[in-house]
Design a protein around this motif. Sequence first.
Motif, PDB file in Angstrom:
ATOM      1  N   LYS A   1       0.835  -1.209   0.000  1.00 28.46           N
ATOM      2  CA  LYS A   1       0.000   0.000   0.000  1.00 28.46           C
ATOM      3  C   LYS A   1       0.869   1.258   0.000  1.00 28.46           C
ATOM      4  CE  LYS A   1      -3.948  -2.200   2.217  1.00 28.46           C
ATOM      5  NZ  LYS A   1      -4.655  -2.435   1.003  1.00 28.46           N
ATOM      6  N   VAL A   2       1.944   1.230   0.775  1.00 32.45           N
ATOM      7  CA  VAL A   2       2.858   2.383   0.848  1.00 32.45           C
ATOM      8  C   VAL A   2       3.477   2.654  -0.525  1.00 32.45           C
ATOM      9  CG1 VAL A   2       5.115   3.093   1.762  1.00 32.45           C
ATOM     10  CG2 VAL A   2       3.351   2.234   3.311  1.00 32.45           C
TER      11      VAL A   2
ATOM     12  N   ASP B   1       1.736   9.963  -0.863  1.00 32.88           N
ATOM     13  CA  ASP B   1       1.679  10.514   0.491  1.00 32.88           C
ATOM     14  C   ASP B   1       0.897   9.525   1.354  1.00 32.88           C
ATOM     15  OD1 ASP B   1      -1.129  11.055   0.206  1.00 32.88           O
ATOM     16  OD2 ASP B   1      -0.638  12.963  -0.745  1.00 32.88           O
ATOM     17  N   MET B   2       0.617   9.894   2.589  1.00 28.35           N
ATOM     18  CA  MET B   2       0.032   8.951   3.536  1.00 28.35           C
ATOM     19  C   MET B   2      -1.502   8.900   3.494  1.00 28.35           C
ATOM     20  SD  MET B   2       2.786   9.411   6.616  1.00 28.35           S
ATOM     21  CE  MET B   2       2.161   8.168   7.700  1.00 28.35           C
ATOM     22  N   ARG B   3      -2.109   9.616   2.570  1.00 30.48           N
ATOM     23  CA  ARG B   3      -3.568   9.549   2.456  1.00 30.48           C
ATOM     24  C   ARG B   3      -3.997   8.116   2.186  1.00 30.48           C
ATOM     25  NH1 ARG B   3      -4.819  14.470  -1.575  1.00 30.48           N
ATOM     26  NH2 ARG B   3      -2.840  13.704  -2.353  1.00 30.48           N
ATOM     27  N   GLY B   4      -5.019   7.690   2.894  1.00 28.88           N
ATOM     28  CA  GLY B   4      -5.558   6.353   2.692  1.00 28.88           C
ATOM     29  C   GLY B   4      -4.841   5.258   3.462  1.00 28.88           C
ATOM     30  N   LEU B   5      -3.814   5.593   4.225  1.00 30.06           N
ATOM     31  CA  LEU B   5      -3.072   4.562   4.967  1.00 30.06           C
ATOM     32  C   LEU B   5      -3.550   4.391   6.408  1.00 30.06           C
ATOM     33  CD1 LEU B   5       0.594   5.154   3.776  1.00 30.06           C
ATOM     34  CD2 LEU B   5      -0.927   3.265   3.189  1.00 30.06           C
TER      35      LEU B   5
ATOM     36  N   VAL C   1      -4.175   1.038  11.178  1.00 31.10           N
ATOM     37  CA  VAL C   1      -4.933   0.745  12.401  1.00 31.10           C
ATOM     38  C   VAL C   1      -5.382  -0.719  12.406  1.00 31.10           C
ATOM     39  CG1 VAL C   1      -7.071   1.279  13.655  1.00 31.10           C
ATOM     40  CG2 VAL C   1      -5.621   3.137  12.800  1.00 31.10           C
ATOM     41  N   LEU C   2      -5.775  -1.230  11.255  1.00 29.97           N
ATOM     42  CA  LEU C   2      -6.187  -2.625  11.139  1.00 29.97           C
ATOM     43  C   LEU C   2      -5.075  -3.578  11.589  1.00 29.97           C
ATOM     44  CD1 LEU C   2      -8.417  -4.572  10.104  1.00 29.97           C
ATOM     45  CD2 LEU C   2      -7.232  -4.538   7.914  1.00 29.97           C
TER      46      LEU C   2
ATOM     47  N   LEU D   1       5.882   9.161   4.680  1.00 31.34           N
ATOM     48  CA  LEU D   1       5.805   7.958   3.858  1.00 31.34           C
ATOM     49  C   LEU D   1       7.176   7.299   3.695  1.00 31.34           C
ATOM     50  CD1 LEU D   1       3.536   6.419   2.366  1.00 31.34           C
ATOM     51  CD2 LEU D   1       4.283   7.582   0.299  1.00 31.34           C
ATOM     52  N   PRO D   2       8.250   8.072   3.410  1.00 26.95           N
ATOM     53  CA  PRO D   2       9.572   7.423   3.297  1.00 26.95           C
ATOM     54  C   PRO D   2      10.015   6.736   4.596  1.00 26.95           C
ATOM     55  CG  PRO D   2       9.634   9.590   2.278  1.00 26.95           C
ATOM     56  CD  PRO D   2       8.315   9.477   2.999  1.00 26.95           C
TER      57      PRO D   2
END
Length: 126
Positions: free
Chosen positions: A45-46, A51-55, A60-61, A105-106
Motif C-alpha cells: 500500500k505504501v 503521500d500517507m492519504r488512505g493509509l 490501524v487494522l 511515507l519514506p
Amino acid sequence: FSPGGGGGVSPRPPPPPPPPAADDADDDDAEQSTVVTGARELLSKVLSRQDMRGLRGPLVLHGFRCGPAVSNSHYFGVSVPGSWPCYRDLVGNEYQANTEMARSLPQLKRYLEAVLRLAADDERVR
C-alpha cells in the motif's frame, strides 16, 4: 436386597486428559507470520502512494496507532504495535527527531522494508 445386584452406584469414568498446553514456539511463529504478512500488505500500500492519504485505516487494522495530521498536511505520526519490532531499533536511530515513530511515507517505507529484511534473514521480528 438391591436391584441390579451391585448395591451401589457405578463408578464414573475418569475425566479426559486436559488438552496439551500451547507451545510457546508455535505462538511465536504465528506472531512472526502475522507481522511479516502485515508488513508485506502495508508495504504494498505504501509503494502505491505518493503521500500517507488512505493509509490510516490499513495501519490501524494491523494494530498501529496513528496521530493527527501534521500541520494540515497528509502526514501523521505512526507508532508501531508492541508485537512488532521496535521502530527506534530498526530505523529511528537514523533520525535526529521523531526517533520513536514514523511521520512520513519514506520513514514508514524504510521501517516496513527493515521488518521484512529481518524476516528474510531468519531473525525473530520481535
